[in-house]
Design a protein around this motif. Structure first.
Motif, mmCIF file in Angstrom:
data_model
loop_
_atom_site.group_PDB
_atom_site.id
_atom_site.type_symbol
_atom_site.label_atom_id
_atom_site.label_comp_id
_atom_site.label_asym_id
_atom_site.label_seq_id
_atom_site.Cartn_x
_atom_site.Cartn_y
_atom_site.Cartn_z
ATOM 1 N N ASN A 63 0.482 -1.093 0.083
ATOM 2 C CA ASN A 63 0.111 0.181 -0.177
ATOM 3 C C ASN A 63 0.637 1.650 -0.183
ATOM 4 O O ASN A 63 0.945 1.923 0.557
ATOM 5 N N SER A 64 1.887 1.470 -0.698
ATOM 6 C CA SER A 64 2.748 2.236 -0.731
ATOM 7 C C SER A 64 3.548 2.134 -2.272
ATOM 8 O O SER A 64 4.123 1.085 -2.739
ATOM 9 N N THR A 65 3.706 3.240 -2.874
ATOM 10 C CA THR A 65 5.201 3.439 -3.726
ATOM 11 C C THR A 65 6.504 3.535 -3.695
ATOM 12 O O THR A 65 7.649 3.853 -4.017
ATOM 13 N N ASP A 66 6.687 3.447 -1.640
ATOM 14 C CA ASP A 66 8.231 3.202 -1.173
ATOM 15 C C ASP A 66 8.582 1.397 -1.773
ATOM 16 O O ASP A 66 8.049 1.401 -0.997
ATOM 17 N N THR A 67 10.179 1.963 -1.630
ATOM 18 C CA THR A 67 10.716 0.176 -1.785
ATOM 19 C C THR A 67 11.881 0.213 -0.978
ATOM 20 O O THR A 67 11.761 1.529 -0.266
ATOM 21 N N LEU A 68 12.036 -1.056 -0.084
ATOM 22 C CA LEU A 68 13.805 -0.953 0.428
ATOM 23 C C LEU A 68 13.976 -1.239 -1.153
ATOM 24 O O LEU A 68 13.843 -2.588 -1.210
ATOM 25 N N LYS A 69 15.873 -1.401 -0.806
ATOM 26 C CA LYS A 69 16.833 -1.332 -1.754
ATOM 27 C C LYS A 69 17.195 -2.171 -0.586
ATOM 28 O O LYS A 69 17.577 -1.879 0.774
ATOM 29 N N ASN A 70 18.631 -3.127 -1.316
ATOM 30 C CA ASN A 70 19.815 -3.035 -0.556
ATOM 31 C C ASN A 70 20.672 -2.341 -0.409
ATOM 32 O O ASN A 70 20.729 -0.898 -1.275
ATOM 33 N N PHE A 71 21.866 -2.916 0.360
ATOM 34 C CA PHE A 71 23.009 -1.108 0.557
ATOM 35 C C PHE A 71 24.042 -1.317 -1.173
ATOM 36 O O PHE A 71 23.907 -2.143 -1.335
ATOM 37 N N GLY A 72 23.730 0.283 -1.150
ATOM 38 C CA GLY A 72 24.582 0.830 -1.729
ATOM 39 C C GLY A 72 23.463 0.649 -3.603
ATOM 40 O O GLY A 72 24.148 0.476 -4.011
ATOM 41 N N ASN A 73 22.416 0.434 -3.250
ATOM 42 C CA ASN A 73 21.466 -0.492 -4.395
ATOM 43 C C ASN A 73 21.665 -1.948 -5.321
ATOM 44 O O ASN A 73 21.414 -1.920 -6.376
ATOM 45 N N GLU A 74 22.919 -2.588 -4.773
ATOM 46 C CA GLU A 74 23.114 -3.691 -5.678
ATOM 47 C C GLU A 74 22.216 -4.797 -5.427
ATOM 48 O O GLU A 74 20.977 -4.687 -4.948
ATOM 49 N N ARG A 75 22.528 -5.422 -6.151
ATOM 50 C CA ARG A 75 21.631 -6.696 -6.734
ATOM 51 C C ARG A 75 22.551 -7.856 -5.971
ATOM 52 O O ARG A 75 23.172 -8.369 -6.180
ATOM 53 N N CYS A 76 21.270 -7.949 -4.809
ATOM 54 C CA CYS A 76 21.305 -9.571 -4.850
ATOM 55 C C CYS A 76 21.930 -10.869 -5.304
ATOM 56 O O CYS A 76 22.129 -11.384 -5.478
#
Length: 487
Positions: free
Chosen positions: A250-263
């Motif tokens: 219910n939000s447009t916000d997202t949680l990202k990885n450290f440094g916007n890295e791809r896991c």
């Protein structure tokens, strides 16, 4: 008997009765209040006129009393005061007492109930009353190694012996010197206290166990991993979702990885690999899938939301309580050690220690032995099991996962040649606009753990916004483990 004599006799009897009542009232009813009255100088002289027992580490006193030629009789002195101040606290005429000086006061001043024989002997022999010595579990070399490794950075270090719960090191920086606070120059002692408590660096806080608790960041992923493994639905090689971003509900916000890295290029990875590289999105989703009841129960099994005394009072670490406004987004943040999760460095050392000890968490303690002046043992601490945090099987799986973190994951800076180290990094966001806290918790050797460690460096220390737990906190933990292992 004539009337005048009878009247005088009655008056004298009444006066004696009044005297007896007044004496009884003062000595028994009002005794505690009068002794506690700050204007009662006699009680102050009595308290400071006792040869107070020493606080001892490795056979050497870190707090002791020396006779002085003034009304108070003995001066309390602290060897290498700032190094030990978070443990000893201080014993001061105008400022009261803190730390072990307060919690162990009855042993140190000789008034504890189980010291009655020593007091009786002193009464008959006419000897000067003496307090007992309080011997600690701390290791001087390990304490110094932690102090030196932390350097000028703000933070804390805790080291525990996993099998017993003995605390081997407890460092908090910045620290303070207890000696000026214990001065018999009351004006100077009072000013020293005011200077210390009003300092911006919060030097009077024992960051290792109290003061402001911290978001544990990714070190908390050990708790989330434990909850997953204990559920029976996951194994270390179970594939879990690991997207580039976690979409909050219910939000447009997202949680990202450290440094916007791809896991993972596939959007999935094993639970072990997610811990090894500390993938935020994987653990956020994992915590939500497990549910808040499961996560809260596992956190409590590691000691969160539990009262603890070592005997210094420890501020309880916290997992967010169940509430109507606690939703899946809050749980996602909590599952990676952010949001409303708060922990002390001692708590995170206890998490590692429980994993190291086959899933059994031992009660941490600082006081090993209390001895009378003639070296008779009054009390001796024995290891005490607090709780089972995880099964032995889960503890072994977590150990192998933590070994991967240090071997080729985010914690390679903690590697020790010839020793297998298990660990977990953490980089915790805190105050908006400020650098993250750097965390590391670990134990070694992984196959026969002798020490569990937790390190926090506030706001990244000297590395500032570029800090990570692996780069800043892990080398400090390595130095402490090396000191214990003699490497």
């Amino acid at each position: 008997m004539n009337v005048p004599i009878r009247r005088v006799a009655v008056l004298v009897l009444a006066m004696f009765l009044a005297l007896m009542v007044a004496t009884t009232y003062i000595q028994f009813v009002r005794a505690d209040d009068l002794n506690a009255d700050p204007r009662n100088k006699r009680s102050v002289y009595d308290e400071f006129g006792v040869d107070r027992g020493p606080i001892v580490v490795d056979g050497s006193p870190i707090a002791s009393s020396s006779p002085v030629d003034d009304p108070y009789g003995f001066q309390r002195e602290y060897a290498n005061g700032p190094l030990w101040a978070p443990v000893t606290g201080f014993f001061s005429i105008p400022n009261g007492s803190t730390g072990l000086e307060r919690t162990e006061n009855e042993y140190l001043n000789g008034t504890a109930d189980d010291l009655w024989q020593s007091r009786l002997t002193a009464l008959f022999t006419g000897e000067q009353p003496q307090g007992s010595s309080v011997e600690l579990t701390l290791d001087a070399d390990v304490q110094q190694a932690a102090w030196d490794a932390l350097g000028d950075q703000r933070g804390a270090v805790v080291a525990i012996e996993p099998k017993t719960g003995k605390i081997l090191a407890l460092v908090s920086k910045p620290s303070f010197d207890p000696n000026p606070l214990a001065s018999h120059d009351l004006g100077a002692a009072g000013q020293a206290y005011q200077d210390a408590v009003s300092a911006d660096d919060k030097r009077m806080f024992n960051r290792a166990i109290a003061g402001d608790t911290y978001p544990p960041g990714s070190t908390f992923k050990l708790v989330t991993s434990a909850a997953a493994l204990e559920s029976g639905d996951y194994e270390p090689d179970t594939e879990v979702p690991a997207p580039d971003q976690y979409q909050y509900a219910n939000s447009t916000d997202t949680l990202k990885n450290f440094g916007n890295e791809r896991c993972s290029p596939t959007g999935e990875m094993s639970l072990a690999d997610a811990l090894r590289i500390s993938c935020n999105t994987a653990f956020a989703q994992l915590g939500v899938d497990l549910g808040d009841d499961t996560m809260r129960e596992q956190a409590e099994k590691f000691g969160f939301d539990q009262d603890l005394s070592i005997p210094l009072t420890v501020t309880p670490s916290q997992f967010p309580p169940a509430a109507d406004d606690f939703d899946s987004n809050d749980l996602a943040r909590a599952s990676i050690g952010q949001g409303e999760v708060k922990a002390t460095p001692l708590q995170m050392a206890m998490v590692s220690a429980a994993i190291a000890n086959d899933g059994v968490q031992m009660a941490p303690y600082l006081v090993q032995t209390v001895r009378t002046p003639d070296l008779k043992v009054v009390s001796e601490a024995k290891p005490e099991e607090l709780r089972r945090s995880v099964s032995a099987e889960t503890a072994d799986e977590l150990t192998q996962m933590m070994i991967g973190v240090v071997q080729d994951g985010s914690g390679t800076s903690a590697q020790i040649q010839g020793v297998e180290v298990a660990g977990k990094t953490g980089t915790a966001e805190n105050v908006p606009g400020q650098a993250p806290h750097a965390w590391f918790t670990s134990f070694a050797p992984a196959d026969d753990p002798q020490v569990a460690v937790a390190v926090i460096v506030e706001h990244g220390g000297s590395a500032g916004s570029e800090a990570t737990g692996g780069a800043v906190a892990a080398p400090i933990a390595k130095a402490v483990m090396q000191a214990v292992l003699g490497r």
